[in-house]
Motif scaffolding. Structure first.
Motif, PDB file in Angstrom:
ATOM      1  N   GLU A  32       0.845  -1.189   0.000  1.00  0.00           N
ATOM      2  CA  GLU A  32       0.000   0.000   0.000  1.00  0.00           C
ATOM      3  C   GLU A  32       0.881   1.240   0.000  1.00  0.00           C
ATOM      4  N   ARG A  33       0.517   2.180  -0.870  1.00  0.00           N
ATOM      5  CA  ARG A  33       1.218   3.461  -0.895  1.00  0.00           C
ATOM      6  C   ARG A  33       0.340   4.445  -0.141  1.00  0.00           C
ATOM      7  N   LEU A  34       0.814   4.931   0.991  1.00  0.00           N
ATOM      8  CA  LEU A  34      -0.006   5.832   1.808  1.00  0.00           C
ATOM      9  C   LEU A  34      -0.087   7.204   1.139  1.00  0.00           C
ATOM     10  N   PRO A  35      -1.172   7.928   1.357  1.00  0.00           N
ATOM     11  CA  PRO A  35      -1.345   9.208   0.654  1.00  0.00           C
ATOM     12  C   PRO A  35      -0.250  10.220   0.982  1.00  0.00           C
ATOM     13  N   GLU A  36       0.352  10.108   2.169  1.00  0.00           N
ATOM     14  CA  GLU A  36       1.365  11.102   2.547  1.00  0.00           C
ATOM     15  C   GLU A  36       2.681  10.892   1.794  1.00  0.00           C
ATOM     16  N   LYS A  37       2.781   9.766   1.084  1.00  0.00           N
ATOM     17  CA  LYS A  37       4.011   9.470   0.348  1.00  0.00           C
ATOM     18  C   LYS A  37       4.366  10.621  -0.600  1.00  0.00           C
ATOM     19  N   ALA A  38       3.338  11.171  -1.260  1.00  0.00           N
ATOM     20  CA  ALA A  38       3.604  12.183  -2.283  1.00  0.00           C
ATOM     21  C   ALA A  38       3.266  13.590  -1.795  1.00  0.00           C
ATOM     22  N   ASP A  39       2.868  13.744  -0.543  1.00  0.00           N
ATOM     23  CA  ASP A  39       2.337  15.038  -0.117  1.00  0.00           C
ATOM     24  C   ASP A  39       2.831  15.382   1.295  1.00  0.00           C
ATOM     25  N   PRO A  40       3.788  16.308   1.406  1.00  0.00           N
ATOM     26  CA  PRO A  40       4.328  16.658   2.726  1.00  0.00           C
ATOM     27  C   PRO A  40       3.250  17.188   3.675  1.00  0.00           C
ATOM     28  N   ALA A  41       2.211  17.863   3.105  1.00  0.00           N
ATOM     29  CA  ALA A  41       1.152  18.399   3.963  1.00  0.00           C
ATOM     30  C   ALA A  41       0.434  17.253   4.681  1.00  0.00           C
TER      31      ALA A  41
ATOM     32  N   ASP B  57       8.296   5.654   5.474  1.00  0.00           N
ATOM     33  CA  ASP B  57       8.598   6.068   4.099  1.00  0.00           C
ATOM     34  C   ASP B  57       7.341   6.192   3.239  1.00  0.00           C
ATOM     35  N   GLY B  58       6.162   6.013   3.858  1.00  0.00           N
ATOM     36  CA  GLY B  58       4.917   6.166   3.102  1.00  0.00           C
ATOM     37  C   GLY B  58       4.501   4.917   2.364  1.00  0.00           C
ATOM     38  N   ASP B  59       5.336   3.853   2.434  1.00  0.00           N
ATOM     39  CA  ASP B  59       4.973   2.582   1.823  1.00  0.00           C
ATOM     40  C   ASP B  59       4.783   1.538   2.917  1.00  0.00           C
ATOM     41  N   ILE B  60       3.698   0.775   2.804  1.00  0.00           N
ATOM     42  CA  ILE B  60       3.526  -0.341   3.732  1.00  0.00           C
ATOM     43  C   ILE B  60       3.941  -1.613   3.003  1.00  0.00           C
TER      44      ILE B  60
END
Lengths: 369, 378
Positions: A32-41, B57-60
């Motif tokens: 899963e790519r969490l939404p904060e991955k691409a967005d510092p806010a 790192d935003g990846d699980i």
């Protein structure tokens, strides 16, 4: 083969018939790519959430966090952020004497779930306590306008006018009238002030574009849409409105680059499918997206959501050729919200089915003094 | 300030909720007392409460999820309570896998559990993510007898009684009929009350003494009157209580039922009411109906076909009761002329019933387990 693919896709996306539970082969595999991955806010928001969760009942932490979370849900179109904002406001969620900042946020969350009655109750209470609260007045005017209660909305816009810029006041007023000519004039006459940032100007331009399109002035509408997009190119509502304008003019191929990367957003996926429907070279993508939309509407229905009725009515009418189903949804939607787009789908579904009662309902609305 | 004005107006106009909100998919299948199931929970939602993204790192990754299996299972299972007939059915996670839904990756918990009793319904309390996202929904598929039913759990409705209506109306009726029969057969207080009223039915009270009834017909009519009155009375209160029209505290009801048994038994030893026993049966029957309703509440009534289940349970109670009468009456009629019937069965039997019921009365009214204490002392 294609049919098989579509079937497989439908199986993958139906909520209870997911692909197949499995054990991933590799620890390093990203699930899963969490939404904060691409967005510092969003990363900052996550840190705030942890602090709020560790300190429940601290209003000075909860209010700014909830505000940011609502903003995030608005920017991403992701309702999970709204639920998280509500969680932060839990200590004040049901309290009748909740402090004004929490009342405002509560009302905002409620109206975004189409609980307009609940939102208005909170706003009435807030405005009774703080009669000059510009934000509360503007929010209430907008909720009233969505319900088609234009007279009451105009009263709030008038009370708001001395407390805000000419452009905000003009947009408030133009969004709460059936007189397209007057509304358009008001918008064109309002000069942006230093305080009106790009967002305010994009908001006014989008409204102007929509009104111009309804008045049949396609050139002016296109000019306003393009100006608004230059100010705020990522806004989902604006993209949807611009897509609708293009679809109405048979310019389906121009819709593709606009929304192709926004398929997680149901409303924009609908526009993409509506465009692909008209483009033979996109037939296979169209079938995929049609199945995907059906699965999402089913999932929403399974959880008892009714906020997608306007979009689902369009989906049923145009994509599924189910005029009766579309009319049912459009009528239910009309009971809750009465924006121009809601009237339009009601009329289209009523015409497709030849339902006189629904047509009379729409005509009575248009002929109202 | 102006930025704020903007935000709120846009929020209203924008297609918010354009993405899928937080849902979890729960499937439970029941066979007798055994439960199996599957629970799909979004990794994003679990990350929100457990912080699965260990390195931030935003990846699980699968490794990050695998390392937290115990935490995930403990967190989820603490927020799902299943009970049958008031007894918990503890669940365990037997495996954790990964699956994909429209909005991303989900952990899949394979569930297994065991109920102490096989009740027609299950009571579920679902509170997953209630504190983290009140808009979360638990979408349950409950499978039983080849039938699947859907239920939606939310912060507003975390508690639901499910099951009891699977496999068609006939099966539903039969299930509750069965429960009704067993309830009266296992409910000693109801049986002893009925027996106390029936014991003198084969006798006639004349000149302060018991005499054998002259005809089976007379004895049968007396029994029929008593049983009909009792049935009518408890049907009324059972229905009223089960439909939520009347509600009385169960401790009060249970104590009064014990008292009714004491009085019915004592009436055989020192008759106050002789010929009008059906009236006593009716009056006390009203109380016993509330008692049946309490039992039915523990079993749980399905929301669909409520009247059907209620009727099944009630008719089951009547059938169970008639079976007791049918077993008792010929036997009592044959023995009615013997001194043993009058002295031992009516006399000593009623005294014993009165004594047992008196102990129940004290236990129930003062909430002290006398029988258990006696057993422990001996």
């Amino acid at each position: 083969m294609r049919t098989l693919l579509v079937l497989l896709l439908a199986l993958c996306t139906a909520p209870f018939a997911a692909a197949a539970p499995h054990v991933p082969a590799d620890d390093a595999m990203v699930l899963e790519r969490l939404p904060e991955k691409a967005d510092p806010a969003l990363k900052a928001l996550k840190r705030m959430r942890a602090i709020v969760a560790a300190n429940p009942g601290r209003i000075e932490l909860a209010v700014p966090y909830a505000r940011r979370a609502i903003e995030a849900s608005r920017a991403t179109g992701d309702p999970r952020f709204l639920g998280q904002a509500e969680a932060a406001l839990a200590p004040w969620w049901n309290a009748p004497d909740a402090p004004p900042p929490t009342l405002l946020l509560r009302a905002t969350i409620k109206q975004s779930r189409h609980d307009f009655t609940g939102a208005l109750a909170d706003l009435d209470r807030l405005i009774a306590a703080q009669p000059g609260d510009a934000q509360a007045l503007l929010t209430r005017a907008t909720v009233l306008a969505v319900q088609g209660r234009y007279d009451e909305a105009q009263r709030d816009c008038a009370r708001l006018a001395p407390r805000t810029t000419a452009m905000v006041a003009a947009t408030c007023s133009a969004g709460a009238t059936r007189n397209a000519d007057a509304a358009y004039r008001v918008l064109m006459e309002a000069q942006p002030a230093a305080l009106d940032d790009a967002g305010v100007r994009a908001w006014a331009l989008t409204l102007a574009a929509e009104i111009a399109a309804r008045r049949g002035d396609a050139d002016a509408a296109e000019q306003h849409f393009r100006a608004a997009l230059r100010l705020d190119p990522r806004d989902a509502y604006l993209k949807g409105a611009w897509s609708d304008f293009l679809l109405d003019r048979g310019r389906a191929s121009e819709v593709l680059p606009l929304v192709e990367d926004e398929t997680r957003n149901d409303a924009l996926l609908l526009r993409l499918a509506l465009a692909e429907r008209l483009l033979p070279e996109r037939a296979s993508r169209y079938r995929e997206h049609r199945a995907e939309l059906a699965a999402r509407f089913d999932a929403a229905r399974a959880r008892g959501d009714t906020v997608h009725r306007r979009e689902e009515a369009r989906f049923r009418l145009i994509i599924e050729n189910d005029a009766q189903g579309a009319l049912r949804l459009a009528r239910d939607n009309w009971d809750v919200q009465r924006e121009p787009a809601d009237l339009r789908i009601l009329v289209e579904a009523a015409q497709a089915t030849g339902d006189r009662a629904a047509l009379a309902l729409a005509r009575a609305w248009e002929d109202r003094p | 300030m102006k930025r704020w004005l903007l935000l709120f107006v846009w929020l209203l106009a924008a297609p918010v909720l354009a993405h899928k909100p937080s849902d979890a998919y729960l499937t439970l299948e029941r066979e007798g007392t055994a439960l199996t199931g599957q629970w799909d929970i979004a990794l994003r939602d679990l990350d929100n409460v457990l912080g699965l993204d260990a390195n931030g790192d935003g990846d699980i990754t699968w490794g990050e999820v695998r390392a937290r299996h115990a935490d995930i299972a403990a967190y989820a299972l603490a927020r799902l309570r299943v009970a049958a007939a008031g007894q918990p059915c503890p669940l365990t996670a037997t495996a954790q896998l990964i699956d994909t839904h429209t909005d991303g990756a989900y952990v899949v918990l394979r569930l297994s559990g065991q109920c102490a009793e096989a009740a027609p319904t299950l009571a579920l309390d679902y509170t997953l993510f209630r504190d983290a996202d009140p808009q979360h929904r638990g979408l349950l598929h409950f499978v039983e007898h080849g039938t699947s039913r859907s239920h939606v759990f939310s912060a507003e409705s975390p508690h639901q009684v499910i099951g009891g209506d699977a496999g068609g109306p006939l099966r539903q009726f039969a299930t509750y009929l069965h429960e009704g029969v067993w309830h009266i057969w296992l409910g000693f207080d109801h049986i002893l009350f009925l027996v106390s009223l029936l014991l003198p039915a084969v006798l006639v009270r004349r000149e302060h003494a018991w005499h054998p009834a002259v005809s089976f017909r007379a004895a049968f009519l007396d029994v029929a009157k008593v049983v009909t009155a009792f049935t009518l009375a408890h049907s009324i209160t059972l229905s009223l209580a089960a439909l939520g029209v009347v509600s009385l505290p169960s401790r009060w009801i249970e104590s009064a039922i014990a008292l009714s048994v004491v009085l019915a038994a004592l009436n055989n030893l020192m008759p106050v009411v002789a010929s009008g026993r059906w009236l006593a049966a009716f009056a006390f029957g009203l109380l016993h109906g509330f008692g049946f309703a309490g039992a039915l509440q523990d079993l749980g009534l399905p929301t669909s076909g409520l009247a059907l289940s209620l009727a099944g349970f009630n008719i089951g109670v009547e059938l169970g009761q008639l079976a007791i009468v049918a077993a008792f009456l010929p036997f009592a009629y044959l023995l009615r002329g013997t001194p043993a019937y009058r002295r031992v069965l009516l006399g000593a039997g009623s005294a014993a019933i009165a004594a047992i019921a008196a102990v129940w009365l004290v236990e129930r009214a003062f909430d002290v387990p006398l029988f258990a204490m006696l057993a422990a002392a001996s």
